[in-house]
Design a protein around this motif. Sequence first.
Motif, PDB file in Angstrom:
ATOM      1  N   GLN A 108       0.813  -1.219   0.000  1.00  0.00           N
ATOM      2  CA  GLN A 108       0.000   0.000   0.000  1.00  0.00           C
ATOM      3  C   GLN A 108       0.848   1.271   0.000  1.00  0.00           C
ATOM      4  N   GLN A 109       1.896   1.279  -0.832  1.00  0.00           N
ATOM      5  CA  GLN A 109       2.714   2.472  -0.987  1.00  0.00           C
ATOM      6  C   GLN A 109       2.099   3.350  -2.066  1.00  0.00           C
ATOM      7  N   TYR A 110       2.309   4.658  -1.915  1.00  0.00           N
ATOM      8  CA  TYR A 110       1.756   5.594  -2.896  1.00  0.00           C
ATOM      9  C   TYR A 110       2.520   5.510  -4.207  1.00  0.00           C
ATOM     10  N   ALA A 111       1.782   5.618  -5.288  1.00  0.00           N
ATOM     11  CA  ALA A 111       2.358   5.652  -6.636  1.00  0.00           C
ATOM     12  C   ALA A 111       1.463   6.508  -7.510  1.00  0.00           C
ATOM     13  N   CYS A 112       2.048   7.007  -8.575  1.00  0.00           N
ATOM     14  CA  CYS A 112       1.292   7.799  -9.536  1.00  0.00           C
ATOM     15  C   CYS A 112       0.745   6.851 -10.603  1.00  0.00           C
ATOM     16  N   ILE A 113      -0.556   6.886 -10.798  1.00  0.00           N
ATOM     17  CA  ILE A 113      -1.206   6.052 -11.804  1.00  0.00           C
ATOM     18  C   ILE A 113      -1.608   6.955 -12.967  1.00  0.00           C
ATOM     19  N   LEU A 114      -1.041   6.665 -14.136  1.00  0.00           N
ATOM     20  CA  LEU A 114      -1.339   7.435 -15.341  1.00  0.00           C
ATOM     21  C   LEU A 114      -2.253   6.624 -16.251  1.00  0.00           C
ATOM     22  N   ASP A 115      -3.237   7.272 -16.843  1.00  0.00           N
ATOM     23  CA  ASP A 115      -4.135   6.612 -17.783  1.00  0.00           C
ATOM     24  C   ASP A 115      -3.451   6.478 -19.138  1.00  0.00           C
ATOM     25  N   THR A 116      -3.785   5.404 -19.844  1.00  0.00           N
ATOM     26  CA  THR A 116      -3.263   5.200 -21.190  1.00  0.00           C
ATOM     27  C   THR A 116      -4.203   5.841 -22.197  1.00  0.00           C
ATOM     28  N   ARG A 117      -3.689   6.094 -23.381  1.00  0.00           N
ATOM     29  CA  ARG A 117      -4.535   6.636 -24.456  1.00  0.00           C
ATOM     30  C   ARG A 117      -5.260   5.513 -25.189  1.00  0.00           C
ATOM     31  N   ASP A 118      -4.752   4.281 -25.059  1.00  0.00           N
ATOM     32  CA  ASP A 118      -5.331   3.180 -25.830  1.00  0.00           C
ATOM     33  C   ASP A 118      -6.077   2.157 -24.967  1.00  0.00           C
ATOM     34  N   GLY A 119      -6.375   2.500 -23.728  1.00  0.00           N
ATOM     35  CA  GLY A 119      -7.062   1.582 -22.825  1.00  0.00           C
ATOM     36  C   GLY A 119      -8.361   1.053 -23.410  1.00  0.00           C
ATOM     37  N   GLY A 120      -8.541  -0.271 -23.393  1.00  0.00           N
ATOM     38  CA  GLY A 120      -9.753  -0.885 -23.912  1.00  0.00           C
ATOM     39  C   GLY A 120      -9.701  -1.253 -25.386  1.00  0.00           C
TER      40      GLY A 120
END
Length: 136
Positions: free
Chosen positions: A69-81
Amino acid sequence: MRRLYLLGLFLLGGCGAQAPVDIPSPLEIEKLEFEVDTSLPLVQQAYSIESESVCEKHNGRWQRVGRQQQYACILDTRDGGKACSSNKECEVGCVVANSEAVAGEHTTGICLENTDLFGCRAYVSNGVVEPTLCVD
């Protein structure tokens, strides 16, 4: 006596002042902390971000991930799905779309929607389901 004089000069020559080192200003340091190398793959960009403010600046979500449960930056992808048949077709990875698929089966996958790689997933490689991989 002359030898002592030369020895003294030799020893003192090694005690000269060092060349000045450019110390960055606080503003320059702050600017470096906000820069992300966008030439890196998206996952590496996300994991290079070490603060919530930088994460938010890059449209990410600062959240706890994994077993620790460490903090991290989650970035969205442009091609998700998007449909895919291999990881090389996606920004992050190609995973099975059908949870019923088993390793070795031919299938089409979908591109991951973000850089959060934690959890259990079966990736698709060359149109074939790989064994499930779990990342804690």
